[in-house]
Design a protein around this motif. Structure first.
Motif, PDB file in Angstrom:
ATOM      1  N   VAL A 223       0.841  -1.197   0.000  1.00 45.38           N
ATOM      2  CA  VAL A 223       0.000   0.000   0.000  1.00 45.38           C
ATOM      3  C   VAL A 223       0.874   1.244   0.000  1.00 45.38           C
ATOM      4  O   VAL A 223       1.869   1.319   0.736  1.00 45.38           O
ATOM      5  N   ASN A 224       0.533   2.227  -0.824  1.00 45.29           N
ATOM      6  CA  ASN A 224       1.209   3.525  -0.814  1.00 45.29           C
ATOM      7  C   ASN A 224       0.522   4.412   0.221  1.00 45.29           C
ATOM      8  O   ASN A 224      -0.398   5.173  -0.096  1.00 45.29           O
ATOM      9  N   ALA A 225       0.944   4.282   1.477  1.00 45.19           N
ATOM     10  CA  ALA A 225       0.260   4.983   2.572  1.00 45.19           C
ATOM     11  C   ALA A 225       0.387   6.491   2.459  1.00 45.19           C
ATOM     12  O   ALA A 225      -0.369   7.228   3.100  1.00 45.19           O
ATOM     13  N   GLY A 226       1.343   6.969   1.658  1.00 42.65           N
ATOM     14  CA  GLY A 226       1.519   8.409   1.505  1.00 42.65           C
ATOM     15  C   GLY A 226       0.661   9.011   0.405  1.00 42.65           C
ATOM     16  O   GLY A 226       0.741  10.227   0.158  1.00 42.65           O
ATOM     17  N   ALA A 227      -0.156   8.186  -0.244  1.00 46.64           N
ATOM     18  CA  ALA A 227      -1.004   8.700  -1.328  1.00 46.64           C
ATOM     19  C   ALA A 227      -2.020   9.689  -0.771  1.00 46.64           C
ATOM     20  O   ALA A 227      -2.451   9.595   0.386  1.00 46.64           O
ATOM     21  N   ARG A 228      -2.403  10.654  -1.607  1.00 49.30           N
ATOM     22  CA  ARG A 228      -3.384  11.660  -1.194  1.00 49.30           C
ATOM     23  C   ARG A 228      -4.793  11.159  -1.452  1.00 49.30           C
ATOM     24  O   ARG A 228      -5.069  10.538  -2.485  1.00 49.30           O
ATOM     25  N   SER A 229      -5.679  11.433  -0.525  1.00 49.75           N
ATOM     26  CA  SER A 229      -7.082  11.061  -0.708  1.00 49.75           C
ATOM     27  C   SER A 229      -7.692  11.905  -1.816  1.00 49.75           C
ATOM     28  O   SER A 229      -7.360  13.087  -1.963  1.00 49.75           O
ATOM     29  N   PRO A 230      -8.590  11.327  -2.621  1.00 55.93           N
ATOM     30  CA  PRO A 230      -9.254  12.121  -3.669  1.00 55.93           C
ATOM     31  C   PRO A 230     -10.115  13.224  -3.045  1.00 55.93           C
ATOM     32  O   PRO A 230     -10.558  13.119  -1.902  1.00 55.93           O
ATOM     33  N   GLN A 231     -10.343  14.262  -3.822  1.00 52.92           N
ATOM     34  CA  GLN A 231     -11.056  15.417  -3.301  1.00 52.92           C
ATOM     35  C   GLN A 231     -12.472  15.069  -2.844  1.00 52.92           C
ATOM     36  O   GLN A 231     -12.960  15.568  -1.835  1.00 52.92           O
ATOM     37  N   TRP A 232     -13.159  14.181  -3.583  1.00 54.81           N
ATOM     38  CA  TRP A 232     -14.535  13.845  -3.206  1.00 54.81           C
ATOM     39  C   TRP A 232     -14.586  13.213  -1.821  1.00 54.81           C
ATOM     40  O   TRP A 232     -15.499  13.462  -1.030  1.00 54.81           O
ATOM     41  N   LEU A 233     -13.574  12.386  -1.517  1.00 56.06           N
ATOM     42  CA  LEU A 233     -13.559  11.726  -0.206  1.00 56.06           C
ATOM     43  C   LEU A 233     -13.268  12.748   0.893  1.00 56.06           C
ATOM     44  O   LEU A 233     -13.912  12.746   1.951  1.00 56.06           O
ATOM     45  N   LYS A 234     -12.291  13.628   0.638  1.00 59.15           N
ATOM     46  CA  LYS A 234     -11.968  14.648   1.639  1.00 59.15           C
ATOM     47  C   LYS A 234     -13.149  15.576   1.876  1.00 59.15           C
ATOM     48  O   LYS A 234     -13.393  16.000   3.009  1.00 59.15           O
ATOM     49  N   GLU A 235     -13.884  15.894   0.820  1.00 63.75           N
ATOM     50  CA  GLU A 235     -15.038  16.782   0.980  1.00 63.75           C
ATOM     51  C   GLU A 235     -16.135  16.121   1.814  1.00 63.75           C
ATOM     52  O   GLU A 235     -16.758  16.749   2.662  1.00 63.75           O
ATOM     53  N   ARG A 236     -16.368  14.831   1.586  1.00 61.78           N
ATOM     54  CA  ARG A 236     -17.393  14.150   2.368  1.00 61.78           C
ATOM     55  C   ARG A 236     -16.991  14.053   3.838  1.00 61.78           C
ATOM     56  O   ARG A 236     -17.831  14.180   4.727  1.00 61.78           O
ATOM     57  N   LEU A 237     -15.719  13.822   4.076  1.00 63.74           N
ATOM     58  CA  LEU A 237     -15.254  13.800   5.464  1.00 63.74           C
ATOM     59  C   LEU A 237     -15.385  15.188   6.091  1.00 63.74           C
ATOM     60  O   LEU A 237     -15.819  15.328   7.237  1.00 63.74           O
TER      61      LEU A 237
END
Length: 799
Positions: A223-237
């Motif tokens: 797993v690339n744990a340093g990957a950035r979350s997509p914007q849609w996921l961050k917005e829902r959070l």
């Protein structure tokens, strides 16, 4: 629970507007507490990219940026945000756009022209973060309207859930509820099982299946744990009130918000298999994710490996096994923890987490595997990696059992006062996920696994009522079909006792039935106390064994507010641990401090004493209609009362209660600045009343004879009175004590009691000889019983 309106409408058809949706939610029991509208009026805000940035010539903290919005020449913007840099994509409010309370205009900042404003999330009303510009992902299309890119406008609907509706602590649960309320169809996507691409896993051992009947886990590698979350996921959070941290953490939080199932992710490299679900050892230490070190008791549930505890089950993971950007292999966990194993543990540590909030109320036992599959799919799509097999430990006997509940058609109609069609009843129950079968009298209903609160017929009636609509149930006063039980003539109503105390100047108090354990220990009333398994706080951890500790605390609170004369009483229950279960005792207690009477010109001021309080108690005893001989006051009482100014009250062989002044040592321990008098009575013994009996009044006059006797100082007047009544059982009507004297002229260790004996016969007028005979009988009985003698007799000093 905060939910995004746009997200909700994606999951279910909502045929009404926002205000009607909020009203419907509130009327069905999901009270809407607040609605925050996001992204209105952002027509002039676009996705922009900083293509150049230089230091402002006259300001150290300002930068002059060239910003592209995908058309025309780049705009020159003066910006003071610390994260303004070349290549950054951020929102740009163009000239003429209104942002918050200001309208963007072309301006000069320290002599440099600025044609717009780069914005933070706070300036756009999207978040409270004002530390810098709102950073947009690298793939954000330059020139696109920000509202379209972020899915705006939207509204955050905050609902206040009662503890029984834990099924609505996830978006899917709320969507099912809304579908039932409007009779529409949900669009909740099915959870797809993820294919295993490697065979590795970590062994799991559940030592306490009663606390954790289901535990699911999966090992993800690469797993690339340093990957950035997509914007849609961050917005829902963000709209759920959760801050984005990293791809792995964001996915577990998202699955919790979506399904209601809390999850946790461990760095697999830090775990030493097997993973064990067990009880904590006494005094076991654990450092949590927030770097707080806690000491656990044996009633805490932990996730551990071979070497140490790595997480506090149902509350928070451990710091040593957290996922960081350097993590490669991730161990995902989703479990069902019994509410009793989690309830109150977080509060005991001064914490409150999203996971504990859900597990304390109950999470659907069928969700852990679904959550693992959903999180696996999201993580692989966002951060890559490969999935191993799902490891699942299940103890079926310990899982919550779904029992069929009968719903009677006649009972439903009687409770609601309105007829609901059978077809509508079935539709409502099935839309809420219940299995319904028809019976001769109604229906047999099996609740869904998520609804822990559906256990009896009344629960189902409530479900039908709220989905059918409370506003469709006619409003009418209930009919008085059940008459209140009449109070027996041989009992005194508790209300009469309370009214008597109120008439004597006492104010009624209502204190908590829970007290601090240390307070009962100070009083010496902690024997057989009942400790709460899940106290609200340490100050309310034990059930009271007496009403007096709480009343005295209330009295002292009044004293500190400049109330010098205080009279309080309370009626309520005390609790003691019995052989099998706690025992409840109904009691009546009172406390008093200050002057005996309110300040006035005709009576000198003096503090209240034992006899003032005794008079108040005797006024209660008189309501029983019993003769004075039935109640007696004996010197001596428990250690929390003054040894020389207290008494135990008896009714025959039964103890009624105690009264007196508080022990000076207790007063000092409680920091009381004045003498406090108290009483506490058992209502069950006190409230038995003698039924009045009609009797013929004597037509003959009464005769009074006064006597003054000398007895030892340790002989109580109650004993003297009882002896006289036994000596003259028929003709003695009343005894009046009108003088007490003690002094050196009388003798050492003796006292004089002067009494009036009221004598009467029902058949004739008493002669002087009859009266003298009665007096002689009384004096003889006192001489035999207590070596008493008439004052002045045998050389006794007249004083």
């Amino acid at each position: 629970m905060k939910l995004s309106e746009n997200w909700l409408r994606e999951l279910v058809d909502v045929p009404v507007g926002r205000s009607e949706l909020a009203h419907k939610l509130t009327m069905s029991g999901l009270e809407v507490e607040d609605i925050s509208v996001l992204g209105e009026g952002l027509d002039g805000v676009f996705v922009a990219e900083i293509v150049a940035a230089e230091k402002h010539p006259d300001a150290d903290k300002l930068r002059v940026c060239k910003v592209s919005i995908g058309r025309g020449e780049p705009l020159q913007i003066v910006c003071g945000a610390p994260n303004a840099r070349v290549g950054l994509k951020a929102p740009l409010a163009t000239v003429g756009t209104r942002v918050g309370e200001i309208t963007i205009k072309a301006a000069k900042l320290r002599g440099v022209e600025s044609n717009g404003m780069l914005c933070s999330a706070r300036e756009l009303g999207l978040d409270s973060d004002a530390d810098g510009l709102l950073e947009l992902p690298d793939n954000a299309p330059v020139g696109m309207a920000l509202a379209g890119f972020l899915g705006l406008p939207d509204a955050i609907i905050e609902i206040g859930l009662t503890p029984n509706r834990s099924d609505c602590l996830g978006m899917h649960g709320v969507a099912r509820e809304v579908a039932a309320e409007f009779g529409t169809h949900g669009r909740i996507p099915a959870t797809l099982a993820q294919a295993d691409t490697h065979a590795d896993s970590l062994d799991v051992i559940v030592q306490v299946p009663q606390d954790c009947p289901r535990y699911c886990a999966r090992l993800l590698r690469g797993v690339n744990a340093g990957a950035r979350s997509p914007q849609w996921l961050k917005e829902r959070l963000r709209r759920a009130g959760i801050r984005s941290i990293s791809a792995v953490v964001d996915v577990t939080a998202y699955v919790m918000i979506e399904t209601g199932q809390p999850m946790h992710a461990y760095d697999a490299a830090t775990l030493h298999a097997p993973v064990v679900v067990r009880r904590a050892g006494k005094g076991e230490q654990l450092t949590l994710l927030d770097e707080r070190s806690v000491t656990l008791g044996e009633d805490f549930l932990v996730i551990a490996d071979q070497e140490r505890a790595v997480g506090l089950a149902g509350i928070m993971g451990g710091h040593a096994t957290r996922v960081t950007d350097a993590s490669v292999d991730v161990f995902l966990e989703a479990a069902h923890f019994a509410p009793a194993a989690i309830s109150g543990r977080a509060r005991r540590l001064g914490m409150h987490t999203d996971a504990s909030h859900r597990f304390e109320r109950g999470v659907d036992a069928e969700l852990p595997r679904q959550a693992i599959e959903r999180a696996t799919g999201l993580l692989i799509a966002i951060a890559g990696g490969s999935a191993g097999p799902v490891v699942e430990q299940v103890s079926t006997p310990h899982l919550p059992q779904r029992m069929a509940v009968s719903l009677r058609r006649a009972r439903l109609q009687r409770i609601l006062g309105v007829v609901v069609d059978d077809v509508e009843v079935v539709r409502i129950l099935e839309s809420l996920g219940m299995q319904v079968s028809t019976t001769a009298t109604g229906w047999s209903v099996v609740p869904p696994s998520a609804r822990f609160d559906l256990a009896i017929e009344e629960d189902l009636i409530e479900e039908v009522a709220r989905i059918h609509g409370y506003d469709r149930i006619p409003v009418q006063a209930p009919r008085g079909e059940i008459a209140p039980a009449a109070i027996p003539e041989n009992r005194i109503a508790l209300a009469a006792l309370r009214q008597q105390l109120a008439a004597r100047g006492y104010s009624e108090a209502i204190c908590y039935a829970f007290v601090e354990a240390g307070l009962l220990q100070t009083w010496g009333l902690d024997d057989a106390s009942v400790a709460l398994a899940n106290p609200l706080s340490a100050e309310l951890a034990v059930m009271r064994t007496s009403l007096l500790p709480g009343l005295v605390s209330a009295l002292e609170g009044n004293r500190k507010r400049q109330q010098s004369r205080v009279r309080l009483f309370e009626s309520g229950r005390s609790y003691h641990m019995g052989p099998d279960a706690p025992i409840e005792v109904e009691r009546l207690a009172g406390v008093a401090v200050g002057d005996a009477v309110s300040e006035q010109w005709s009576v000198p001021r003096r503090p209240i004493d034992f006899f003032d309080l005794k008079g108040d108690v005797e006024s209660l005893l008189q309501l029983a209609g019993a003769g004075a001989a039935e109640f007696r006051f004996e010197a001596g009482a428990p250690g929390w009362l003054h040894p020389g100014r207290s008494a135990t009250i008896w009714r025959g062989s039964e103890r009624v209660g105690y009264l007196g002044a508080l022990n000076p040592r207790l007063q000092k321990a409680l920091d009381l600045d004045a003498d406090v008098c108290v009483f506490e009575l058992e209502v069950a013994v006190l409230n038995r009343r003698l039924v009045p009996q009609a009797a013929k009044l004597s037509r003959f006059p009464s005769v009074r004879r006064d006597i003054s006797i000398v007895v030892a100082d340790d002989v109580s007047y109650a004993d003297v009175e009882a002896t006289i009544r036994r000596a003259i059982p028929e003709r003695l009507i009343e005894i009046v004590l009108f003088d007490r004297f003690a002094g050196p002229n009388l003798g050492i260790g003796v006292k004089s009691l002067a009494m009036g004996l009221i004598l009467q016969d029902g058949s004739r007028t008493l002669t002087d000889q009859d009266a003298d005979d009665c007096v002689n009988l009384a004096v003889s009985a006192l001489a035999i019983g207590y070596k008493a003698k008439l004052r002045g007799q045998d050389g006794a000093d007249e004083g």
